[in-house]
Design an enzyme around this catalytic site. Structure first.
Site: not given
Length: 619
Positions: A280, A365, A393
């Site tokens: 990344k 979540e 969610r």
């Protein structure tokens, strides 16, 4: 520049070999230069440049279908599909989205924005392909962070039944937004360091395949066996046991190796997972050192990586961070839960001070909510800090596991309301509507930074399910003289005058002040009430308002359906109150990307638009 030769989809296939070698550096420099001016998701995009190039070299878009999980890493994909000019208006109102959009290009076959969805979507596209008797390829790219989401495993389980080609590319950079956590992260870490096993596996399989007639049979038997020979497949055992062929790991910055692996994957009759290792932020040292900071960045100075315009005032997230640290000092029951958003939600300081009471459950979540419910049932006071658009969610878990049991879980809902540049998938404009329907849920929102601090302290000691919603950005510091104690279900009357009362909720109190000022200039006097609570409503105040004012104007940063305005109207209707009501809310639609102030003007949530609506109603 080689990049100049790419004007349309598949132009990359016309490049010479040496030009392809040069292309990654040019793309990285372009992204760094462009995003330093507009802001955007930098670190994730710098990490997938070669991966995206390899995918575009191997497959034929738009015939083949490429789905990017989350989608914030699709910038190189956009460059390679003829959208370079759009980067000047990236994430700006009327400009190019920072995520894949079907309406933007036929090379974007599925809209994404939340994590852990690409395998499910890809599997559906593959099933539709098979039903039509077509043979194009379907490729789902998913990150190792997104793979922690339960939905991804549901899809992997379902994918094992497929008997036609379906390619899953696991982009493994050991990060989501914050560093990855949990058993899956450790498992993938083991694969990254298992090169010896992988070399052995590849060598054995290649040798067996060369044996005439019997070689392929032996390979198939090895894949099926439960004996010790199966340990040859150790690096990908989890996926192999699920019925998904595992290939890799492969260097995610080696275009030749990846194209060879993708070609191999394309020949598989069934689901296949290609494990790609990337870094990344690759190519820009500040993003490599601070990938979380450059996940979604504001415009920045290229030399230093520092944001050009630093915020002057504390943000609501900063207030939350400070108060949580103090509460952690005072009450050992206080625990903090996050779903891979430690930095974004402001819990880093709490983590540093109280590591044993901090829990990052990864991008999960639903699990986070029920985990918090378990903490609460065990005598803790968990605070789940989460963005509004991600909390939706976990609807069932909030209702069934928290509210049904009346457990003292605090939901700290960051980025509530219009958030701006990330667009439809990230606007926090639905939480009031779905939380207000839940029995036992208490829902409140602060008008300014001091009230926010008071509300967090109130919530932690409340003893029942409770949610505080607060906006992105600088915390309002006006109305400092109005700081009445927080009492459940009680509003705060700020001004009493005239025949119009503004009933403002949370962030809209600041807007209501400006509306009141504008109307006063036109000779219209207004009262102002800070509602504080969307559930329970202050019915005593509403009854008094119905007997005092002619017009009540409800103001909220939420869709109209199910919002505070509907609750107020319902109460007036049920009690037979003689008062008109004007709802100021977001129309029941999805709000696009762009600057927050511009968006508010477009949807009628700015002070001028509201003042004009009120004058029209009065006339």
């Amino acid at each position: 520049m080689v990049l100049d030769k790419i004007k349309n989809t598949n132009d990359i296939k016309k490049l010479e070999r040496e030009e392809i070698r040069q292309l990654p550096d040019e793309i990285r420099q372009y992204l760094i230069q462009s995003l330093s001016k507009t802001g955007g998701h930098l670190a994730s995009n710098l990490g997938v440049v070669e991966l995206t190039i390899a995918l575009h070299l191997t497959f034929d878009l738009p015939e083949d279908k490429l789905i990017w999980d989350v989608g914030h890493q699709s910038y190189t994909h956009k460059l390679l599909t003829g959208r370079r000019e759009g980067f000047a208006t990236l994430r700006q109102y009327g400009g190019m989205s920072g995520f894949p959009k079907r309406s933007e290009s036929d090379c974007d076959c599925f809209n994404t924005g939340h994590s852990s969805t690409s395998v499910s979507a890809g599997l559906g596209l593959a099933a539709a392909r098979d039903l039509r008797g077509e043979t194009h390829k379907v490729i789902s790219v998913i990150g190792d962070g997104a793979l922690t989401g339960g939905m991804a495993f549901e899809a992997l389980n379902n994918a094992s039944k497929l008997e036609t080609n379906f390619i899953i590319v696991l982009n493994d950079n050991d990060m989501s937004i914050s560093p990855n956590v949990g058993g899956l992260s450790q498992y993938l870490g083991g694969i990254r360091t298992a090169a010896a096993y992988q070399d052995l596996k590849n060598g054995v399989m290649e040798s067996l395949n060369k044996i005439p007639v019997y070689g392929e049979r032996l390979v198939r038997r090895i894949r099926r066996t439960k004996s010790g020979i199966k340990q040859l497949l150790i690096p990908g055992m989890l996926f192999e046991d699920m019925g998904i062929l595992y290939l890799g790991p492969v260097d995610g910055h080696d275009i030749d190796k990846m194209t060879a692996m993708f070609q191999k994957a394309s020949r598989v009759n069934g689901p296949v997972l290609v494990h790609v290792l990337t870094q990344k932020g690759k190519g820009y040292e500040p993003a490599v050192r601070h990938p979380a900071r450059f996940h979604g960045t504001e415009p920045f100075e290229i030399d230093t990586g520092l944001v050009r315009q630093k915020k002057k005032k504390a943000a609501y997230t900063d207030i939350f961070s400070t108060v949580m640290r103090k509460l952690g000092d005072r009450d050992e029951r206080v625990t903090a839960v996050t779903a891979a958003m430690e930095t974004g939600t402001g819990l880093k300081r709490f983590h540093n001070m109280f590591p044993e009471r901090f829990f990052d459950v990864g991008i999960a979540e639903e699990h986070a909510v029920t985990f918090a419910a378990g903490l609460a049932a065990g005598g803790r006071r968990p605070v789940f800090a989460v963005y509004s658009s991600f909390l939706q969610r976990a609807y069932d878990q909030i209702l069934h596991d928290v509210c049904l049991q009346d457990l003292p879980v605090v939901f700290a809902i960051d980025r509530a309301g219009i958030v701006g540049s990330d667009g439809e998938t990230h606007q926090g404009i639905f939480d009031i509507s779905y939380l207000r329907t839940m029995p036992g849920m208490t829902l409140l929102a602060p008008k300014n930074k001091w009230e926010f601090s008071d509300m967090i302290k109130f919530a932690v000691n409340y003893g029942h399910p409770i949610a505080i919603r607060y906006p992105r950005g600088e915390a309002f510091d006006g109305l400092s003289d109005f700081r009445a104690p927080i009492v459940c279900g009680k509003s705060e009357v700020i001004y009493q005058t005239g025949t119009v009362v503004l009933l403002a909720y949370g962030s809209m109190v600041k807007t209501a002040l400006e509306v009141r000022r504008r109307l006063k200039q036109d000779g219209i006097a207004c009262a102002l009430v800070n509602l504080r609570f969307a559930r329970p409503l202050d019915t005593q105040m509403l009854s008094e308002a119905a007997g005092t004012y002619e017009l009540a104007v409800t103001m909220e940063e939420n869709v109209k359906t199910g919002g505070v305005g509907e609750a107020v109207s319902e109460y007036f209707r049920e009690t037979g109150a003689d008062i008109r009501v004007l709802h100021i809310a977001v129309a029941d639609t999805f709000v696009t990307h762009g600057n927050v102030e511009i968006l508010k003007q477009q949807i009628g949530l700015d002070a001028q638009s509201i003042a004009e609506k009120i004058k029209m109603v009065i006339k």
